[in-house]
Design an enzyme around this catalytic site. Structure first.
Site, mmCIF file in Angstrom:
data_model
loop_
_atom_site.group_PDB
_atom_site.id
_atom_site.type_symbol
_atom_site.label_atom_id
_atom_site.label_comp_id
_atom_site.label_asym_id
_atom_site.label_seq_id
_atom_site.Cartn_x
_atom_site.Cartn_y
_atom_site.Cartn_z
ATOM 1 N N ASP A 435 0.820 -1.212 0.000
ATOM 2 C CA ASP A 435 0.000 0.000 0.000
ATOM 3 C C ASP A 435 0.856 1.266 0.000
ATOM 4 O OD1 ASP A 435 -2.421 1.354 -0.026
ATOM 5 O OD2 ASP A 435 -3.284 0.135 1.569
ATOM 6 N N ASP A 499 -10.460 1.899 -3.891
ATOM 7 C CA ASP A 499 -10.901 1.561 -2.543
ATOM 8 C C ASP A 499 -12.416 1.405 -2.465
ATOM 9 O OD1 ASP A 499 -8.523 1.281 -1.247
ATOM 10 O OD2 ASP A 499 -8.506 3.262 -0.328
#
Length: 694
Positions: A435, A499
């Protein structure tokens, strides 16, 4: 020197080195047939003057220069002398061209590399070297190819967190249209592709040219047209003032820049990109993945995670990924980043009880990292505040309670490599979710802007981990889709597309991100019944059918699902596995469907295809129009049937009901031109249609 021709897959690029200075690209587009460079000379004489490989005023280009830079106290405009042009090519098979040039007065040397692959995709990069004693501050170096006057429209993309790749179109007039990214990563608003095309071009029609910079840091894409008639598309790294200063003998090399052309709309241009990426990095079978983030967040109770893993295995999931929260001090997102040790208080036996159980259930085990970031509230930041990317006298503004770790600092890099290598080895980790959850603001490394060095260091870390663990798979996640480019995809196996798992938003996000990225690399998950970002509730069938066409996964607390929901999910996962060899190897097609309330898309192989008719919202028209199925062989006969569960309340389509128990048979030309009668579907519904060549 006669013009040089690269050709493959219906595409040609003509490089004319007959004049002074650098060669000029006189044509990039449709193949020109069995013609030699010498035979082309009369036709080239009538064309609008084209900019050279590296446009400059000395060559008659009065637009944005391809190279910009300066020496302290002196300025010599660059006028290149061609030193050599090396060609390695065969007609119809692509090839490479390497151009070397120099300007002794300006104290610079240049190497330009062009390649056309077997699919007709062109890649380019430049290397500039300072040959003088005084330092040369490089401010910009981009790669460009010309586009013709008939390319009168531009398409690019913007976006934000949880809503990436939103298209925007405009006229391609005089001047510069520039998309510049200074976020330190590719960015939610990163365009990905900048496209020029003929008026009204779509997925299946029109002539298009597109450019993509394969770079994960600051970058620029621009289109420019001059009143004299010349126009181009260009891209490259966006350098901050003073970021690159070349001493004598030092060089700077641009990232690879990708150019694609199509006479058949966006789909064909996209296919050239997909084919290139697939050939460069073939992938094994893509396991259906469960990520625990939206199921448990920071709650890492072992019993709950074991129950979740058991439910995942029952549904047919093949990989379990433990997300954020497993390392020291990480009970929330305000602390712990950088402390890459398993939290002994939460995991007294380490991660082994979970990892061992996951594998006994027949699944792979994956783990989340955010290596490039650090929380100020962490042991690492307290012990090594000088490892933060920025000036020590004034820290950059925080975002998400995070600062950026300076990976170009050898000690920080060595720490990350040791920690990640040790954890991957100890737990035999199959997969990393990597990430990158904030933009990089005010980056300073050794007193100069630091994005360039940071990006290269991240690449080195990825490359070294893959070298040490060849079977390791890595996902690029960056607050969702904020780092999706061919620089990161050269080192990773998939991207987290967004997301947002809201399937309505995902239909558009995946559709447009998929222009650049093939479906097997697009992480696409079945979210919870009520999306945690948008708050929208959608049927499981719609959520699953949306995830079906990517690298399918699940982001849902299956311990809260009913038995009926688990059974339905297992049905969709089995359907994905059945079609996975097609979905992850075929050509993506998108119909130019006239009804804005619906989409038609699919994936096609020579023997088989799967299409989706997606009803997004309520129709304005009383009756649905036909579903046209693009991309099939027009001369072949196909058996056509519905696939998977039928949409709720829809029943069999008229064409399927009329066929009784068997499929209907129609030629590809009929399916593409006339199509099938459209079904009357409720909003947020998908009908799947399978076509099998007879």
């Amino acid at each position: 020197m006669p013009p040089v021709i690269l050709s493959a897959a219906g595409t040609a690029l003509v490089l004319d080195g007959s004049g002074p200075g650098l060669p000029r690209v006189r044509h990039f587009g449709a193949a020109l047939g069995p013609v030699t460079g010498t035979e082309l000379l009369p036709a080239l004489a009538s064309l609008t003057p084209a900019p050279p490989l590296l446009p400059a005023q000395g060559d008659g280009w009065y637009g944005r220069p391809g190279l910009s830079g300066a020496r302290p106290g002196e300025h010599w405009p660059v006028r290149w002398t061609l030193d050599a042009l090396d060609l390695d090519a065969a007609p119809g098979a692509g090839g490479t061209v390497t151009v070397t040039a120099s300007d002794g007065r300006a104290g610079l040397a240049l190497v330009s590399e062009l390649a056309m692959d077997a699919g007709g995709l062109v890649t380019m990069r430049h290397t500039v070297t300072n040959t003088a004693a005084s330092p040369y501050r490089l401010d910009g170096l981009t790669c460009a190819l010309p586009v013709p006057a008939r390319a009168g429209e531009l398409l690019d993309f913007t976006g934000r967190w949880a809503l990436e790749k939103v298209p925007q179109r405009r006229a391609f007039g005089h001047g510069v249209w520039s998309r510049e990214n200074r976020r330190g990563r590719t960015g939610h608003d990163g365009t990905g592709l900048l496209v020029a095309g003929t008026a009204g071009f779509g997925f299946r029609a029109g002539e298009v040219w597109a450019v993509h910079a394969g770079w994960s840091g600051d970058h620029v894409h621009h289109a420019e047209r001059l009143p004299e008639g010349a126009a181009l598309l260009a891209a490259g790294e966006l350098l901050a003032p003073g970021e690159i200063t070349l001493g004598e003998g030092e060089s700077y090399r641009t990232p690879w820049v990708y150019f694609t052309w199509s006479a058949g709309g966006l789909d064909e241009a996209s296919a050239r990109l997909h084919d290139h990426l697939r050939a460069a990095r073939p992938l094994p079978v893509r396991p259906v993945t469960l990520n625990n983030w939206e199921a448990t967040y920071f709650d890492h109770g072992l019993d709950r995670l074991l129950e979740l893993a058991g439910r995942a295995a029952e549904a047919g999931i093949e990989r379990f990924v433990l997300d954020d929260g497993w390392f020291r001090h990480r009970r929330h997102d305000r602390a712990g980043l950088g402390d890459w040790y398993v939290d002994e208080g939460v995991w007294p036996g380490g991660l082994h009880p979970l990892a061992d159980r996951v594998r006994k259930l027949g699944m792979q085990f994956g783990l989340w990292f955010e290596p490039e970031m650090v929380n100020p509230d962490s042991d690492l930041a307290r012990e090594h505040p000088d490892w933060i990317l920025g000036r020590p006298e004034r820290m950059p503004p925080p975002q998400r309670n995070q600062q950026v770790l300076d990976l170009a600092r050898p000690e920080a890099y060595a720490y990350l490599l040791e920690r990640m290598d040790a954890l991957i080895g100890e737990y035999a980790i199959d997969y990393i979710k990597w990430d990158h959850n904030r933009d990089i603001a005010e980056p300073v490394h050794d007193g100069v802007p630091g994005v360039h060095a940071q990006t290269l260091a991240a690449y080195r870390l990825l490359d070294e981990l893959r070298h040490r663990h060849p079977a390791l798979e890595i996902e690029s996640c960056s607050s969702g889709g904020a780092r999706i480019d061919y620089g990161i995809l050269a080192r990773t196996d998939r991207v987290w597309t967004s997301d947002s798992n809201d399937a309505l938003d995902r239909q558009s996000i995946q559709r447009w991100t998929g222009l650049l990225v093939p479906p097997e690399r697009l992480g696409s998950h079945v979210g919870a019944p009520r999306d945690h970002i948008t708050g929208r509730s959608l049927p499981l069938a719609f959520r699953a059918a949306t995830a079906l066409f990517g690298h399918m996964g699940v982001e849902w607390d299956l311990t809260s699902a009913s038995e009926a929901e688990l059974t339905e999910l297992a049905t969709w996962i089995a359907l994905h596995k059945r079609f996975r060899p097609l979905l992850h190897a075929g050509r993506v097609v998108r119909a130019d469907h006239p009804d804005p309330s619906a989409l038609v898309h699919g994936v096609v192989l020579p023997e088989r295809a799967l299409f989706a008719y997606v009803q997004l919202t309520s129709r304005l028209d009383t009756g649905p129009g036909p579903i046209r199925l693009p991309g099939l062989d027009p001369a072949a006969l196909y058996e056509v049937r519905t696939a998977g569960p039928l949409p709720e309340g829809a029943g069999l389509p008229r064409w399927a009901a009329a066929a009784g128990d068997g499929p209907i048979r129609l030629p590809g030309a009929v399916l593409a031109e006339l199509g099938l009668p459209g079904p009357a579907l409720r909003p947020a519904s998908v009908l799947l249609v399978e076509a099998e060549r007879v």
